[in-house]
Design an enzyme around this catalytic site. Structure first.
Site, PDB file in Angstrom:
ATOM      1  N   CYS A 122       0.785  -1.209  -0.415  1.00 57.61           N
ATOM      2  CA  CYS A 122       0.638  -0.075  -0.129  1.00 57.61           C
ATOM      3  C   CYS A 122       1.107   1.527   0.024  1.00 57.61           C
ATOM      4  O   CYS A 122       0.721   2.103   0.026  1.00 57.61           O
ATOM      5  CB  CYS A 122      -1.116  -0.055   1.369  1.00 57.61           C
ATOM      6  SG  CYS A 122      -2.136  -1.689   1.330  1.00 57.61           S
ATOM      7  N   HIS A 246      -3.187   6.868   2.281  1.00 59.55           N
ATOM      8  CA  HIS A 246      -3.158   5.453   2.156  1.00 59.55           C
ATOM      9  C   HIS A 246      -5.111   5.482   2.562  1.00 59.55           C
ATOM     10  O   HIS A 246      -4.830   5.063   3.552  1.00 59.55           O
ATOM     11  CB  HIS A 246      -2.268   4.606   2.166  1.00 59.55           C
ATOM     12  CG  HIS A 246      -2.744   3.062   2.001  1.00 59.55           C
ATOM     13  ND1 HIS A 246      -3.484   2.394   0.686  1.00 59.55           N
ATOM     14  CD2 HIS A 246      -3.087   1.817   2.869  1.00 59.55           C
ATOM     15  CE1 HIS A 246      -4.351   1.737   1.330  1.00 59.55           C
ATOM     16  NE2 HIS A 246      -3.890   1.118   2.515  1.00 59.55           N
ATOM     17  N   ASN A 280     -10.640   0.157   0.064  1.00 60.98           N
ATOM     18  CA  ASN A 280      -8.998   0.253  -0.157  1.00 60.98           C
ATOM     19  C   ASN A 280      -8.763  -0.425  -0.849  1.00 60.98           C
ATOM     20  O   ASN A 280      -8.734  -1.272  -1.154  1.00 60.98           O
ATOM     21  CB  ASN A 280      -8.508  -0.826   2.028  1.00 60.98           C
ATOM     22  CG  ASN A 280      -6.798  -0.730   1.895  1.00 60.98           C
ATOM     23  OD1 ASN A 280      -6.180  -0.410   0.371  1.00 60.98           O
ATOM     24  ND2 ASN A 280      -6.911  -0.804   2.728  1.00 60.98           N
TER      25      ASN A 280
HETATM   26  O1  UT7 Z   1      -4.139  -0.999   3.943  1.00 61.14           O
HETATM   27  C1  UT7 Z   1      -3.004  -2.259   4.077  1.00 61.14           C
HETATM   28  C2  UT7 Z   1      -2.843  -1.612   6.016  1.00 61.14           C
HETATM   29  N1  UT7 Z   1      -4.032  -2.129   6.342  1.00 61.14           N
HETATM   30  C3  UT7 Z   1      -4.726  -1.098   7.367  1.00 61.14           C
HETATM   31  O2  UT7 Z   1      -4.279   0.079   7.689  1.00 61.14           O
HETATM   32  C4  UT7 Z   1      -6.059  -1.912   8.035  1.00 61.14           C
HETATM   33  C5  UT7 Z   1      -5.742  -1.617   9.577  1.00 61.14           C
HETATM   34  N2  UT7 Z   1      -6.558  -2.449  10.771  1.00 61.14           N
HETATM   35  C6  UT7 Z   1      -8.535  -2.300  10.479  1.00 61.14           C
HETATM   36  O3  UT7 Z   1      -8.276  -1.193   9.995  1.00 61.14           O
HETATM   37  C7  UT7 Z   1      -9.081  -2.695  11.299  1.00 61.14           C
HETATM   38  O4  UT7 Z   1      -8.287  -3.233  12.895  1.00 61.14           O
HETATM   39  C8  UT7 Z   1     -10.005  -3.174  10.976  1.00 61.14           C
HETATM   40  C9  UT7 Z   1     -10.975  -3.009  10.253  1.00 61.14           C
HETATM   41  C10 UT7 Z   1      -9.280  -4.739  10.341  1.00 61.14           C
HETATM   42  C11 UT7 Z   1     -11.028  -4.501  11.859  1.00 61.14           C
HETATM   43  O5  UT7 Z   1     -11.347  -3.129  13.053  1.00 61.14           O
HETATM   44  P1  UT7 Z   1     -11.374  -3.168  14.351  1.00 61.14           P
HETATM   45  O6  UT7 Z   1     -11.546  -1.753  15.010  1.00 61.14           O
HETATM   46  O7  UT7 Z   1     -10.250  -3.785  14.620  1.00 61.14           O
HETATM   47  O8  UT7 Z   1     -12.453  -4.622  14.489  1.00 61.14           O
HETATM   48  P2  UT7 Z   1     -11.278  -5.394  16.024  1.00 61.14           P
HETATM   49  O9  UT7 Z   1     -11.086  -6.993  15.167  1.00 61.14           O
HETATM   50  O10 UT7 Z   1     -10.758  -5.499  17.030  1.00 61.14           O
HETATM   51  O11 UT7 Z   1     -13.437  -6.088  16.154  1.00 61.14           O
HETATM   52  C12 UT7 Z   1     -13.763  -5.430  16.874  1.00 61.14           C
HETATM   53  C13 UT7 Z   1     -15.699  -6.324  17.004  1.00 61.14           C
HETATM   54  C14 UT7 Z   1     -14.863  -7.654  17.283  1.00 61.14           C
HETATM   55  O12 UT7 Z   1     -16.257  -8.240  18.060  1.00 61.14           O
HETATM   56  P3  UT7 Z   1     -16.123  -7.997  19.520  1.00 61.14           P
HETATM   57  O13 UT7 Z   1     -15.239  -9.343  19.766  1.00 61.14           O
HETATM   58  O14 UT7 Z   1     -15.765  -6.869  20.015  1.00 61.14           O
HETATM   59  O15 UT7 Z   1     -17.637  -9.036  19.896  1.00 61.14           O
HETATM   60  C15 UT7 Z   1     -15.063  -8.720  15.957  1.00 61.14           C
HETATM   61  O16 UT7 Z   1     -15.616  -9.787  16.509  1.00 61.14           O
HETATM   62  O17 UT7 Z   1     -15.763  -6.422  16.180  1.00 61.14           O
HETATM   63  C16 UT7 Z   1     -15.955  -7.597  15.460  1.00 61.14           C
HETATM   64  N3  UT7 Z   1     -15.779  -7.659  13.911  1.00 61.14           N
HETATM   65  C17 UT7 Z   1     -17.329  -7.557  13.391  1.00 61.14           C
HETATM   66  N4  UT7 Z   1     -18.572  -6.984  12.592  1.00 61.14           N
HETATM   67  C18 UT7 Z   1     -18.651  -6.844  11.871  1.00 61.14           C
HETATM   68  C19 UT7 Z   1     -14.792  -8.008  13.344  1.00 61.14           C
HETATM   69  N5  UT7 Z   1     -14.693  -7.440  11.868  1.00 61.14           N
HETATM   70  C20 UT7 Z   1     -16.241  -7.197  11.820  1.00 61.14           C
HETATM   71  C21 UT7 Z   1     -16.740  -7.283  10.660  1.00 61.14           C
HETATM   72  N6  UT7 Z   1     -18.215  -6.742  11.158  1.00 61.14           N
HETATM   73  N7  UT7 Z   1     -16.570  -6.683   9.417  1.00 61.14           N
END
Ligand code: UT7
Length: 324
Positions: A122, A246, A280
């Site tokens: 990226c 990005h 993205n």
């Molecule tokens: O481009 C290359 C570089 N990549 C990046 O910069 C990506 C960086 N990371 C992110 O953008 C974020 O970490 C994500 C978008 C991948 C995930 O978002 P998050 O706010 O970090 O979510 P999380 O993994 O901490 O999950 C929070 C909650 C969890 O539920 P509980 O355990 O709190 O009940 C997950 O199971 O959200 C849940 N969850 C979802 N719910 C609905 C995780 N993914 C999803 C989803 N839809 N797609």
């Protein structure tokens, strides 16, 4: 003793024009929630995406790169015959051989181009722009076409909600050439190879990312790279008109903008939010955002644009660009 003659190019370069391409097919959050456990509200709140574009099976990375490249050349008013080098930053070619760049050059009609792909994930577009600018300044190239292009749907597990809701397809391009006044600042780049495991495709054929770890890294380590790019270009934070990080996650974009404002950037600095309707697109996201913002009239010729890319590697790069 034989003394070798060296090339010498112009002192300065600039972006002469930009262009982009997105596939026709729009994919909404609701459509994704039909095939995986997610929902529109979660995606809007946690990532900022409203919709994204997916390429059809028979529409390839090279096809999208060609379309974006042609648009950028038209915008710059540059003929293919004037370009001698094509760089295609990407990380999603179906196989490493052949590369994308030679095919793209041939299809655009750029004869016998120096042509190579560049994989800094990226961060690829900012790496490519830095390389293009320095190739021209060294006299190794005259005009360079840099095209960030990705077909991420080829490498994303359509059932993995931590990646399938984020990544999308498209291409964004810039024509780079010599200039009387500096229009591209020095690149600030680097990598954090100790964090390599946080984004990879090693064990299986799909992209894997430790979302939270990458999120933490991006929100803490990328703003300093943006400040470094400003310092290298001799530009004050208050002079930045437009910030294009990005488009990984809108919350990451906003966190970087907040740090820049805390360090002197203006409250009215425009911050790219192209992820809302493009998703993205890895190495395509920055030039695509710039192209969309220029077309929408939110960014104008002469504006001071600060770009910063970051992603797998982990790799990062940023520079200041004067908008064409
Ligand atoms: O481009 C290359 C570089 N990549 C990046 O910069 C990506 C960086 N990371 C992110 O953008 C974020 O970490 C994500 C978008 C991948 C995930 O978002 P998050 O706010 O970090 O979510 P999380 O993994 O901490 O999950 C929070 C909650 C969890 O539920 P509980 O355990 O709190 O009940 C997950 O199971 O959200 C849940 N969850 C979802 N719910 C609905 C995780 N993914 C999803 C989803 N839809 N797609």
């Amino acid at each position: 003793m034989t003394t070798l003659r060296l090339n010498q190019g112009p002192a300065a370069t600039r972006v002469l024009g930009v262009g982009s391409y997105q596939p026709e097919r729009i994919v909404t959050n609701d459509e994704l929630s039909e095939v995986m456990d997610t929902n529109d509200q979660w995606i809007r709140d946690r990532v900022g995406i409203v919709e994204r574009r997916f390429a059809e099976k028979d529409e390839l990375l090279v096809d999208m790169a060609v379309a974006a490249g042609i648009n950028a050349l038209a915008d710059a008013g540059v003929e293919p015959s004037e370009v001698d080098t094509v760089i295609v930053p990407n990380c999603t070619m179906p196989s490493p051989i052949p590369n994308a760049a030679a095919q793209v050059a041939d299809r655009i009609g750029i004869k016998a181009a120096g042509a190579f792909d560049l994989n800094a994930a990226c961060a690829g577009f900012c790496y490519g722009l830095g390389v293009a600018s320095d190739l021209i300044r060294s006299g190794s190239a005259g005009k360079v076409l840099v095209i960030g292009a990705e077909k991420l749907t080829d490498v994303v597990d359509p059932g993995d909600r931590s990646t399938a809701i984020i990544f999308a397809d498209g291409a964004g391009a810039a024509v780079v050439g010599p200039s009387d006044e500096p229009g591209i600042g020095p690149v600030a780049w680097g990598s954090a190879g100790d964090l390599v495991e946080t984004i990879h495709m090693r064990e299986h054929r799909f992209l894997f990312q430790e979302g939270q770890a990458v999120f933490r890294w991006a929100t803490t380590q990328i703003a300093p790279i943006a400040f470094k790019a400003l310092e290298l270009a001799g530009v004050q934070p208050s002079e930045v008109d437009v910030l294009i990080p990005h488009q990984a996650n809108l919350r990451i974009v906003e966190a970087i903008a907040k740090k820049l404002r805390a360090g002197g950037a203006r409250a009215d600095m425009i911050v790219a939010d192209d992820i809302k309707f493009s998703g993205n697109t890895s190495s395509a996201s920055i030039p695509m955002a710039l192209d969309h913002m220029r077309k929408a009239g939110t960014v104008n010729s002469g504006d001071v644009v600060l770009m910063v890319g970051f992603g797998a590697g982990l790799s990062y790069a940023g520079q200041v660009v004067i908008c064409p």
